[in-house]
Design an enzyme around this catalytic site. Sequence first.
Site, short mmCIF file in Angstrom:
data_model
loop_
_atom_site.label_atom_id
_atom_site.label_comp_id
_atom_site.label_asym_id
_atom_site.label_seq_id
_atom_site.Cartn_x
_atom_site.Cartn_y
_atom_site.Cartn_z
N HIS A 29 -38.27 -71.30 67.05
CA HIS A 29 -38.58 -69.92 67.47
C HIS A 29 -37.30 -69.10 67.63
O HIS A 29 -37.17 -68.01 67.05
CB HIS A 29 -39.35 -69.98 68.80
CG HIS A 29 -39.73 -68.64 69.34
ND1 HIS A 29 -41.04 -68.20 69.37
CD2 HIS A 29 -38.99 -67.64 69.89
CE1 HIS A 29 -41.07 -66.98 69.90
NE2 HIS A 29 -39.84 -66.62 70.23
N GLU A 30 -36.35 -69.62 68.41
CA GLU A 30 -35.12 -68.87 68.66
C GLU A 30 -34.23 -68.81 67.42
O GLU A 30 -33.58 -67.79 67.16
CB GLU A 30 -34.34 -69.49 69.83
CG GLU A 30 -35.08 -69.46 71.16
CD GLU A 30 -35.48 -68.05 71.57
OE1 GLU A 30 -34.74 -67.10 71.25
OE2 GLU A 30 -36.53 -67.90 72.22
N HIS A 33 -35.39 -65.90 65.24
CA HIS A 33 -34.87 -64.61 65.68
C HIS A 33 -33.43 -64.41 65.18
O HIS A 33 -33.08 -63.36 64.63
CB HIS A 33 -34.85 -64.53 67.21
CG HIS A 33 -36.19 -64.37 67.85
ND1 HIS A 33 -37.13 -63.45 67.42
CD2 HIS A 33 -36.77 -65.00 68.92
CE1 HIS A 33 -38.20 -63.51 68.18
NE2 HIS A 33 -38.01 -64.44 69.10
#
Length: 226
Positions: A29-30, A33
């Site tokens: 997820h990170e 980004h």
Amino acid sequence: MDFLQSIIRMPLDQLPFFLVTILIAFTVHEFSHAYFANRFGDPTARLLGRMTLNPAVHFDFFGIVLLLIAGFGWARPVPVNRDNFSRPRLMGIIVSAAGPVSNLLMAIIGCLIYALLIATGVFDAIPSGKGQEAGQLFFSVFTFWNFFLFLFNLIPLPPLDGYRIVEDLAPRPLRGRLQRIEQWAMFLFLLIVFIPALQAYTITPLSMWAYIMRSDTLNFFYQLFT
């Protein structure tokens, strides 16, 4: 064991699979980004060592503890400087959406693999009953939590991705008003955790939707393979 179970939200037999799932889900997820921010011209996360699949740099201790005892939490947010984007609002939306979409894709891929293993009889071929149970439990936990994180991160409250998307979509005067509530973000989250009436409108329906999404997606792939 009874004391540990009393403070942890999930069954203890699921805890190892949950921790592995969160390790993967939060990291990807990170990373998503950071990757899209870098592609769009903002190297902030990359220069700070956050554009990596090393989970150690993404984990927030308090966020993980809260996830264990309350059913939701967070990783360390990736820093993004939208001023580096050529089209700040559009690219900001894409960068914000990249995290939840990565969880959705992992959930779908997990369901695909899970359905394929069931349809081809791989689980039945495992001689150990505990081995079968462990394999099925891992895929159940992995797919559910990735669907849940996809939905949870779209809640339009700071510092979640849903809020950042709404912030980028909003007209400039409204954005200024929205930014004033950011200081209350932690307070709002604690209210959700400790007030059952609020959970009934947030965490509980999200969990139900995540179960439904997992069930429907798994059934779709199972029917496809059989």
